[in-house]
Design a protein around this motif. Sequence first.
Motif, PDB file in Angstrom:
ATOM      1  N   MET A 132       0.757  -1.485  -0.056  1.00 52.67           N
ATOM      2  CA  MET A 132       0.175  -0.104   0.058  1.00 52.67           C
ATOM      3  C   MET A 132       0.870   1.403   0.014  1.00 52.67           C
ATOM      4  N   LYS A 133       0.452   2.121  -0.836  1.00 47.91           N
ATOM      5  CA  LYS A 133       1.200   3.263  -0.713  1.00 47.91           C
ATOM      6  C   LYS A 133       0.955   4.354   0.279  1.00 47.91           C
ATOM      7  N   PRO A 134       2.060   5.055   0.929  1.00 50.79           N
ATOM      8  CA  PRO A 134       1.770   5.991   1.946  1.00 50.79           C
ATOM      9  C   PRO A 134       0.775   6.756   1.499  1.00 50.79           C
ATOM     10  N   ALA A 135      -0.121   7.152   2.451  1.00 53.98           N
ATOM     11  CA  ALA A 135      -0.959   8.324   2.178  1.00 53.98           C
ATOM     12  C   ALA A 135      -0.593   9.614   2.106  1.00 53.98           C
ATOM     13  N   PRO A 136      -0.780  10.439   0.983  1.00 56.71           N
ATOM     14  CA  PRO A 136      -0.208  11.842   0.309  1.00 56.71           C
ATOM     15  C   PRO A 136      -0.873  12.794   1.732  1.00 56.71           C
ATOM     16  N   ALA A 137       0.278  13.831   1.838  1.00 63.71           N
ATOM     17  CA  ALA A 137       0.092  14.850   2.938  1.00 63.71           C
ATOM     18  C   ALA A 137      -1.440  15.335   2.795  1.00 63.71           C
ATOM     19  N   ALA A 138      -2.104  15.744   1.875  1.00 69.19           N
ATOM     20  CA  ALA A 138      -3.344  16.195   2.083  1.00 69.19           C
ATOM     21  C   ALA A 138      -4.212  15.110   2.861  1.00 69.19           C
ATOM     22  N   GLU A 139      -3.897  13.858   2.413  1.00 69.27           N
ATOM     23  CA  GLU A 139      -5.160  12.942   3.078  1.00 69.27           C
ATOM     24  C   GLU A 139      -4.665  13.131   4.714  1.00 69.27           C
ATOM     25  N   LYS A 140      -3.438  13.004   4.797  1.00 68.72           N
ATOM     26  CA  LYS A 140      -3.114  13.079   6.498  1.00 68.72           C
ATOM     27  C   LYS A 140      -3.553  14.148   6.972  1.00 68.72           C
ATOM     28  N   LEU A 141      -3.838  15.305   6.422  1.00 70.12           N
ATOM     29  CA  LEU A 141      -3.967  16.688   6.965  1.00 70.12           C
ATOM     30  C   LEU A 141      -5.506  16.601   7.302  1.00 70.12           C
ATOM     31  N   PHE A 142      -6.248  15.928   6.146  1.00 67.44           N
ATOM     32  CA  PHE A 142      -7.697  15.830   6.372  1.00 67.44           C
ATOM     33  C   PHE A 142      -8.040  14.879   7.437  1.00 67.44           C
ATOM     34  N   PHE A 143      -7.210  13.745   7.598  1.00 61.91           N
ATOM     35  CA  PHE A 143      -7.197  12.832   8.668  1.00 61.91           C
ATOM     36  C   PHE A 143      -7.213  13.250   9.949  1.00 61.91           C
ATOM     37  N   GLY A 144      -6.117  14.199   9.915  1.00 60.79           N
ATOM     38  CA  GLY A 144      -5.815  14.646  11.185  1.00 60.79           C
ATOM     39  C   GLY A 144      -6.986  15.645  11.829  1.00 60.79           C
ATOM     40  N   ALA A 145      -7.536  16.356  10.861  1.00 58.20           N
ATOM     41  CA  ALA A 145      -8.568  17.359  11.036  1.00 58.20           C
ATOM     42  C   ALA A 145      -9.807  16.474  11.733  1.00 58.20           C
ATOM     43  N   ALA A 146     -10.118  15.321  11.086  1.00 59.60           N
ATOM     44  CA  ALA A 146     -11.095  14.562  11.426  1.00 59.60           C
ATOM     45  C   ALA A 146     -10.905  13.808  12.822  1.00 59.60           C
ATOM     46  N   LEU A 147      -9.682  13.513  12.808  1.00 64.82           N
ATOM     47  CA  LEU A 147      -9.265  12.698  14.208  1.00 64.82           C
ATOM     48  C   LEU A 147      -9.381  13.731  15.215  1.00 64.82           C
ATOM     49  N   PHE A 148      -8.860  14.906  15.156  1.00 64.18           N
ATOM     50  CA  PHE A 148      -8.727  15.849  16.240  1.00 64.18           C
ATOM     51  C   PHE A 148     -10.364  16.149  16.549  1.00 64.18           C
ATOM     52  N   SER A 149     -11.002  16.483  15.708  1.00 65.97           N
ATOM     53  CA  SER A 149     -12.551  16.738  16.024  1.00 65.97           C
ATOM     54  C   SER A 149     -13.256  15.729  16.720  1.00 65.97           C
ATOM     55  N   ALA A 150     -12.822  14.404  16.426  1.00 61.57           N
ATOM     56  CA  ALA A 150     -13.449  13.324  16.995  1.00 61.57           C
ATOM     57  C   ALA A 150     -13.031  13.191  18.452  1.00 61.57           C
ATOM     58  N   SER A 151     -11.637  13.579  18.601  1.00 68.01           N
ATOM     59  CA  SER A 151     -11.067  13.267  19.857  1.00 68.01           C
ATOM     60  C   SER A 151     -11.734  14.240  20.838  1.00 68.01           C
ATOM     61  N   ILE A 152     -12.204  15.488  20.413  1.00 67.69           N
ATOM     62  CA  ILE A 152     -12.928  16.367  21.334  1.00 67.69           C
ATOM     63  C   ILE A 152     -13.964  15.802  22.311  1.00 67.69           C
ATOM     64  N   SER A 153     -14.768  15.030  21.672  1.00 66.65           N
ATOM     65  CA  SER A 153     -15.851  14.460  22.506  1.00 66.65           C
ATOM     66  C   SER A 153     -15.268  13.596  23.594  1.00 66.65           C
ATOM     67  N   LEU A 154     -14.135  12.974  23.221  1.00 76.27           N
ATOM     68  CA  LEU A 154     -13.404  11.982  24.298  1.00 76.27           C
ATOM     69  C   LEU A 154     -12.787  12.954  25.405  1.00 76.27           C
ATOM     70  N   PHE A 155     -12.154  14.200  24.806  1.00 77.35           N
ATOM     71  CA  PHE A 155     -11.473  14.826  25.972  1.00 77.35           C
ATOM     72  C   PHE A 155     -12.437  15.549  26.781  1.00 77.35           C
ATOM     73  N   ILE A 156     -13.635  15.729  26.332  1.00 76.09           N
ATOM     74  CA  ILE A 156     -14.686  16.159  27.362  1.00 76.09           C
ATOM     75  C   ILE A 156     -14.845  15.143  28.506  1.00 76.09           C
ATOM     76  N   LEU A 157     -15.082  14.035  27.878  1.00 79.75           N
ATOM     77  CA  LEU A 157     -15.643  13.017  28.945  1.00 79.75           C
ATOM     78  C   LEU A 157     -14.372  12.844  29.751  1.00 79.75           C
ATOM     79  N   LEU A 158     -13.036  12.698  29.115  1.00 78.79           N
ATOM     80  CA  LEU A 158     -11.927  12.595  30.111  1.00 78.79           C
ATOM     81  C   LEU A 158     -11.646  13.696  31.300  1.00 78.79           C
ATOM     82  N   PHE A 159     -12.194  14.940  30.670  1.00 84.01           N
ATOM     83  CA  PHE A 159     -12.035  15.886  31.828  1.00 84.01           C
ATOM     84  C   PHE A 159     -13.135  15.882  32.859  1.00 84.01           C
ATOM     85  N   MET A 160     -14.116  15.447  32.564  1.00 85.29           N
ATOM     86  CA  MET A 160     -15.163  15.323  33.452  1.00 85.29           C
ATOM     87  C   MET A 160     -14.930  14.157  34.427  1.00 85.29           C
TER      88      MET A 160
END
Lengths: 294, 282, 285
Positions: free
Chosen positions: C1-29
């Motif tokens: 499998m080819k390594p993902a291009p930079a753009a895809e990594k960036l998009f993925f990073g944004a998605a992962l970060f956004s998704a992690s917020i809901s976990l972070f909130i839970l963690l803090f609580m």
Amino acid sequence: MVRAPRLRDRALIAFSWFSGLGLLAIFAVVIGFLLARGWSSLRPELIFGDTPPVQALLFRQQVFDGLFPAIIGTLSLVLLAMTIAVPLGLAAGIYMAEYCRGSARRLGLFFDILAGVPSIVIGLFGLSLTIFLHRHFFGRLYPCLLVSALALAFLVLPYLIRSTQTALEEIPRTVRLSAPALGASRLQNIFLVLLPRSLKGISSGILLATGRCAEDTAVIMLTGVVASAGIPRSLLGSYEALPFYIYYISSQYGSRQELQNGFGAAVILLFVCALLFTAALVVRHRLAKRFFHR
Amino acid sequence: MKKIIAKLKMPAVFGLALGLLFCAAGARADALAPFKGEKGTIKISGGTAHIPVMKEMAKRIMRFNPKIRISLAGGGSGVGIRQVGEGLVNIGNSGRRPTANEIEKYHLSLFRWAVDGVAVAVNPKNPVRDLSKSQLKKIFSGQIENWKELGGEDRSINLYTRDKASGTRAVFWKKALDKGEISPRANFVPSNGAMKSAIATDPGGIGYLSAGNLDKSVAAVAIEGVEPSLKNIKSGVYKISRSLFSNTKGTPGGLTKKFIDYLYSPAGQRLIAEKGFIPVAR
Amino acid sequence: MKPAPAAEKLFFGAALFSASISLFILLFMVVLGLPLFKDGFFLRLFTDPWRPDHGLYGISAMIAGTLGVSFLALVLALPLSLGCAILISIIRPPVFGRLLEKTVQFMTGIPTVVLGFVGVFLLVPFIREQFGHGSGRCLLTAALVLAVLIAPTMILFFCDSFSRIPASWLRAADALGCTPMEKFRHVILPNSLQGLAGGTILAMGRAVGDTMIALMLAGNAVAAPHALLDPARTLTAHIALVVAADFDSLEFKIIFACGLLLYAITLAMTLLIRGLDRGNGGRTW
């Protein structure tokens, strides 16, 4: 032959009409009351107090008895929050629609969860994050405009992601495949074909999110809004905002004049938000209705 | 003839008025002079009885020197003390003396600048204007539920109270109720200002608030025949009183010090009196 | 499998970060509320009253307040919304239907704090004078305004689920000689139950999560409400009222317990809605 509707049918019809008229009446009372009490206060003094408007607009003089600082506060807040949320939301939405395969689809669950988290909990998160950072990393960080904007960005992220994703996914296959067939790269296809095609859906999402940022009170209450601060000068300072002003006045107006200002502020905020929401609906009629959440 | 006199008088009156204006401006500018050339932010939070004084001061200072920013938030005394202790604000106001524990934990410097009563207030439509202490206790614990039992009209008594963070509540609870019960069914309001507007709009309402914050929209109630007037508070005849404090973490410096100095300046003390409190010299 | 291009990594990073917020909130609580679980304090949270003067910090009254206000709002809003949705998408009176639909859409844009404001100056005095008892700031007042807040969302959601019934089924009903209402009762309603349930749960989640209406209109008393005219305090209003600024005080830890509870309630509702959606999507027409 048309049968006469039976009793049950008639009851149901009557009930529906009753509900519809009732809702319309409620709406008329709410809007009518606000306008009747607030319309007369919609004058320049409402916004600028006793400061000459030009001086205030040029930020040469401060406004003390007007809404100007709260309006500027809300504007900066919305701008800042959207600056944070839009790129993030768009990028995440693009990922979900264009790249996401297999188990990564589960990420969607977390966006739905985030969309459901009450805004006061997000505000509480912002506050505790700030105190945590203040204690351990940045001694100069307090609840402030930046923190509020960040928390608001978290609040509206799910709308932006979902509206971007849905808009992209609704593009027909024929359109989706034609540019790559002509030799366009995946990125070129996204930025030159797919995004322009889904501009309507995305911008309606952005409008909705802007409305949410402008009207939310619970988040900013915990993260830095105060009753009196003047025009915000720094991202790290306290600020005033329209929705908080309305809440504040509703419980502790000191004079008739202040109460009048409260009604004026309510009318202004109502129209700003209603305008944004209507625009969002006009831009895109069929919207993923789940994200009307607040 | 009259006209001539009038003409003659006009400039004199004008001159006098102008002179007075300059004097006033001079006096004001004197007190504000230390803020000249200053720049920066003062964050204030906590006690809500302080707000009318703080708001007017902030307005004067920011008008004199627009480079200074003063942000003002409420929350109650407890919040003010904690926030200043945590370094989240520069000045934390309190309507009660911070406890020894709080002073030691946060290294607080206390600045006591006014004496204020805690008054019991009802809606102006309510004819009840005098209550004994035992009646007060029964009202707040929920034992007396209707105004007619107190000689008023047949209307339910609607209690309004404040949260634990409130200094006003702490003082009222200790000195008026002798730490007696406050009914858990009482409505909660977040500040002295909110208490005032809640009672002003509720014909059956009763609550307690800073005597300095009283105005015509509510009616103060005498306790055991003693009204919460400035005179009675000053002489100590009206017992439910407290001091207003502005607290800082450690010894204040810079703008914060100048702000506090202003409170003790003649202009500041005049302002405190104008807002209905008894000014206290340093 | 080819390594993902930079753009895809960036998009993925944004998605992962956004998704992690809901976990972070839970963690803090969880992390900040954790001391409560350790001290064996946890159970007392649900049994004690809220009496800080006596060192009692139970939140059962706020839980009762939240449930009371939101259930009542739902009970008021559900029939109203159903009626409006029927009128808009089944009966369809030509002018009035459009007008109602536009109004409902406009209503989704009314800021919560503005509704609360109107409630304070219009409904509170009205309720006080009508019933001649209590301050007017009570369970009923808050629930009435909350019902107005959630009704538009429910109406739009209901209309949407009515419109998903395949046209062929409706034509079949027409062919059998059904009146519009018969069609509604026998074809549309039974087949859009999942959508109705979804809309109702969504509205419930919003009612539970709303802060301003209850804060401004419910009176915020710390006793559990027993009657419609009793004041009440919701979990959300409790968080807003107990402003604190340090991690050490017990009140602040309790706030996180409230936050955690709200998170859990809304999480459960989100999962329920998703479950309903999946059930709906899995069906073949």
